[in-house]
Motif scaffolding. Structure first.
Motif, PDB file in Angstrom:
ATOM      1  N   THR A  22      15.558  13.906  12.047  1.00  0.00           N
ATOM      2  CA  THR A  22      16.885  13.267  12.687  1.00  0.00           C
ATOM      3  C   THR A  22      17.774  12.237  12.443  1.00  0.00           C
ATOM      4  N   GLY A  23      17.106  11.207  10.831  1.00  0.00           N
ATOM      5  CA  GLY A  23      17.702  10.525  10.685  1.00  0.00           C
ATOM      6  C   GLY A  23      18.152   8.888  11.481  1.00  0.00           C
ATOM      7  N   HIS A  24      16.681   9.267  11.971  1.00  0.00           N
ATOM      8  CA  HIS A  24      16.449   7.211  12.751  1.00  0.00           C
ATOM      9  C   HIS A  24      15.535   6.634  11.259  1.00  0.00           C
ATOM     10  N   TYR A  25      15.220   7.555  10.636  1.00  0.00           N
ATOM     11  CA  TYR A  25      14.734   6.430   9.560  1.00  0.00           C
ATOM     12  C   TYR A  25      15.359   7.005   7.800  1.00  0.00           C
ATOM     13  N   LEU A  26      15.826   7.034   7.166  1.00  0.00           N
ATOM     14  CA  LEU A  26      15.990   6.745   5.796  1.00  0.00           C
ATOM     15  C   LEU A  26      15.089   7.042   5.003  1.00  0.00           C
ATOM     16  N   PRO A  27      14.348   8.424   4.067  1.00  0.00           N
ATOM     17  CA  PRO A  27      13.437   8.609   3.370  1.00  0.00           C
ATOM     18  C   PRO A  27      13.144   7.423   2.541  1.00  0.00           C
ATOM     19  N   SER A  28      13.320   6.951   1.384  1.00  0.00           N
ATOM     20  CA  SER A  28      12.853   6.176   0.589  1.00  0.00           C
ATOM     21  C   SER A  28      12.771   6.751  -0.424  1.00  0.00           C
ATOM     22  N   GLY A  66       1.368  10.433  10.854  1.00  0.00           N
ATOM     23  CA  GLY A  66       2.452  10.368   9.927  1.00  0.00           C
ATOM     24  C   GLY A  66       3.564  11.332  10.628  1.00  0.00           C
ATOM     25  N   LYS A  67       3.088  12.511  11.453  1.00  0.00           N
ATOM     26  CA  LYS A  67       4.325  13.530  12.195  1.00  0.00           C
ATOM     27  C   LYS A  67       5.032  13.168  12.795  1.00  0.00           C
ATOM     28  N   GLY A  85       6.930  -1.021   3.646  1.00  0.00           N
ATOM     29  CA  GLY A  85       6.661  -2.242   3.178  1.00  0.00           C
ATOM     30  C   GLY A  85       5.988  -1.688   2.286  1.00  0.00           C
ATOM     31  N   GLY A  86       4.532  -2.326   2.548  1.00  0.00           N
ATOM     32  CA  GLY A  86       3.859  -1.597   1.222  1.00  0.00           C
ATOM     33  C   GLY A  86       3.046   0.044   1.502  1.00  0.00           C
ATOM     34  N   LEU A  87       3.053  -0.232   3.012  1.00  0.00           N
ATOM     35  CA  LEU A  87       2.492   0.997   3.719  1.00  0.00           C
ATOM     36  C   LEU A  87       3.285   2.549   3.837  1.00  0.00           C
ATOM     37  N   VAL A  88       2.656   3.933   2.906  1.00  0.00           N
ATOM     38  CA  VAL A  88       3.047   4.545   2.612  1.00  0.00           C
ATOM     39  C   VAL A  88       2.730   5.339   3.341  1.00  0.00           C
ATOM     40  N   ALA A  89       3.671   5.372   4.918  1.00  0.00           N
ATOM     41  CA  ALA A  89       3.421   6.941   6.193  1.00  0.00           C
ATOM     42  C   ALA A  89       3.546   8.130   5.526  1.00  0.00           C
TER      43      ALA A  89
END
Lengths: 291, 256
Positions: free
Chosen positions: B51-57, B42-43, B15-19
């Motif tokens: 590892t593919g659990h999140y898709l980078p924005s 953010g580590k 959302g609005g948070l840049v992790a």
């Protein structure tokens, strides 16, 4: 048909249903409440085959083909329902499968070619004790062998921890679908045996209540144990009938007593009779067999 | 030398948070690299992107020169990146042996029919997998636990089993997410030796998230420091210890 013979055959049919559902719920951890739907598909497709299409072959061959048809059609239904539903988790999956189970039943109710709400009559009685229990053995051997191979370990790892399973290189969606299809397929076999035992099936035979009762069987026996599913199926098929024989009072109250026994069992052993343990007769008789 | 894994300005927004903001790093084939930062820096998000659990924005992750962003976690693991988890995620109700065997799943090729009919291929591959698992458990000093359920192992051994399980996927890059969390000083010391030994013995790259500074400074050759999703420092342990920005991130600034 002889009452006791009928009951014994029903035991076998419920063992097939419970062992199949156990692969989905107990081994893979996917909470499905639509098992009666797959049962219905197997029952109706095999009955339609026997009544409308079957060539003049010996009865047992027709039944065998009917069982295979039941397995395939219910397995395909499992695939069609599983692909969208298995992306859901826990309670949501349970509700979605429950919905699909009811859709199957209502579709059948509106199909006049198979009798609609009046039921499907005139199915020849091709099944007998031998064929039912042959399929019981096939079901148990096939599912036990799957579970003790690498595909089965992949299925069980999804139950244990889906995120970790993914991180171990397991395509979780593929194995959830596999478990769902195999479980549904055997429900189809149970359906074929059922329609050729009772000779009459109607949509009311396959209501949501039966999905719950099959689920109860595996919870009672122990989720994740094939032995548990077998024992659970036998107990829940026989117990309500057994209570008929203890005089008029017990007979009138039998469904209440049955429920109380279930509640007590779950209070005393919440993990089910067998937990996740198996009883391996080969091992027991010291005939070998390793984990 | 070409890096085995490279992140190119990866950004993760919730959302609005840049992790994580434009984080870039390079890991060589046999490097032992640390990733540190205060809580919430953010580590783990970086781990989850790799590892593919999140898709980078935004941004790209290269592994062996190939882009892996957008691939399924299972595919990335099969490609050679394995991980452990901050809060241990073992298959608790399964035996230690099964935990290891599950990790070997993608190396087996026999089909479902072989499994049902117990063909020769089934027995051959299963026996091989079993032997490999025993060997791995032996070198990880867990062979006395083969048949125990994972949940019954003491904490230190559970951590070790998780590392062993990750190794059983035959990775080229191992990601360890706070392996020393909850360990006593003795266990941490043992772990320090183990991490270095694993890197040398299996000839793999290791990326380590850790809060135990003693461990990080002792084993890592190169350290990346993140704070509020930004890379604030990169260098050897000595440089990092004296870097004013790092000290500020951990201890705060003096207000006059």
């Amino acid at each position: 048909m002889d009452y006791f013979l009928y009951l014994t055959q029903m035991c076998g049919i419920f063992i097939i249903l419970a062992v199949g559902l156990n692969l989905i719920n107990g081994m893979c951890g996917q909470f499905s409440l639509g098992h009666a739907g797959f049962w219905a598909i197997g029952a109706y497709t095999s009955a339609a085959f026997t009544v409308f299409v079957a060539p003049p072959l010996p009865g047992f061959i027709v039944l065998f083909i009917g069982c295979i048809i039941g397995f395939i059609t219910a397995g395909i239904a499992g695939l069609i329902i599983g692909v969208p539903c298995l992306r859901l988790k826990g309670d949501y999956l349970a509700i979605a499968t429950l919905g699909f189970g009811e859709i199957i039943r209502i579709v059948i109710m509106n199909m006049n070619s198979v009798g609609g709400p009046r039921g499907f009559t005139g199915i020849p009685q091709l099944s007998n004790l031998f064929w039912v229990y042959l399929w019981v053995v096939i079901t148990i051997v096939v599912i036990a062998n799957i579970v003790r191979g690498t595909h089965g370990r992949a299925i069980i790892s999804i139950r244990e921890d889906e995120i970790a399973a993914e991180s171990m290189g397991i395509n979780t969606f593929r194995y959830k679908t596999l478990a769902f299809c195999v479980g549904a397929g055997f429900a189809g076999v149970a359906g074929a045996l059922f329609s050729h035992t009772t000779q009459f099936i109607s949509p009311t035979n396959f209501t949501f209540m039966w999905s719950v009762i099959i689920l109860l069987m595996i919870i009672l026996g122990g989720m994740g144990s094939i032995t548990g599913a077998v024992v659970g199926a036998i107990i829940l098929t026989i117990l309500p009938e057994l209570l008929r024989f203890f005089g008029d009072t017990v007979s009138q109250w039998r469904m209440v007593i049955y429920s109380v026994i279930l509640i007590l069992l779950m209070m005393i052993r919440p993990t089910g009779l067998f937990g996740k343990h198996e009883f391996n007769p080969l091992k027991f008789l010291k005939l070998g067999g390793k984990s | 030398m070409n890096p085995i894994m490279e992140t190119q300005a990866i950004t993760m927004r919730f959302g609005g948070l840049v992790a994580v903001n434009e984080f870039s790093m390079k890991i060589g084939a046999n490097d032992l690299i640390g990733l540190i930062g205060p809580n919430g820096a953010g580590k783990t998000t970086i781990f989850n992107m790799i590892t593919g659990h999140y898709l980078p924005s935004e941004g790209k992750i290269l592994f062996n020169g190939e882009s892996i962003s957008g691939k399924e976690p299972a595919v990335i693991t099969q490609g050679g990146i394995a991980r452990t988890f901050q809060n241990i995620r073992l298959f608790k109700d399964l035996s230690v042996l099964d935990n290891i065997r599950i990790a070997g799943h993608s190396r087996l090729s026999y089909g479902l029919a072989s499994s049902i009919f117990r063909t020769k291929a089934f027995h051959e591959e299963e026996n091989k997998l079993r032997a490999e698992a025993f060997e791995l458990l032996k070198i990880m000093k867990l062979e006395h636990r083969v048949d125990s359920l994972a949940k019954n192992l003491p904490y230190g051994e559970q951590r070790r089993l998780e590392i062993a399980r990750a190794l059983a996927t035959h990775p080229k890059l191992l990601l360890l997410d706070e392996p020393a969390a909850g360990m006593n000083p003795n266990e941490t010391k043992e772990l320090t030796g183990l991490i270095r030994w694993v890197r040398d013995h299996f000839k793999i790259a290791v990326l380590l998230i850790e809060h135990d500074m003693k461990l990080v400074m002792e084993v890592c050759e190169s350290i990346y420091v993140v704070d509020h999703g930004e890379l604030i420092a990169h260098g050897g342990p000595k440089d990092i210890q004296n870097n004013p920005k790092v000290i500020e991130a951990y201890l705060g600034t003096t207000e006059v």
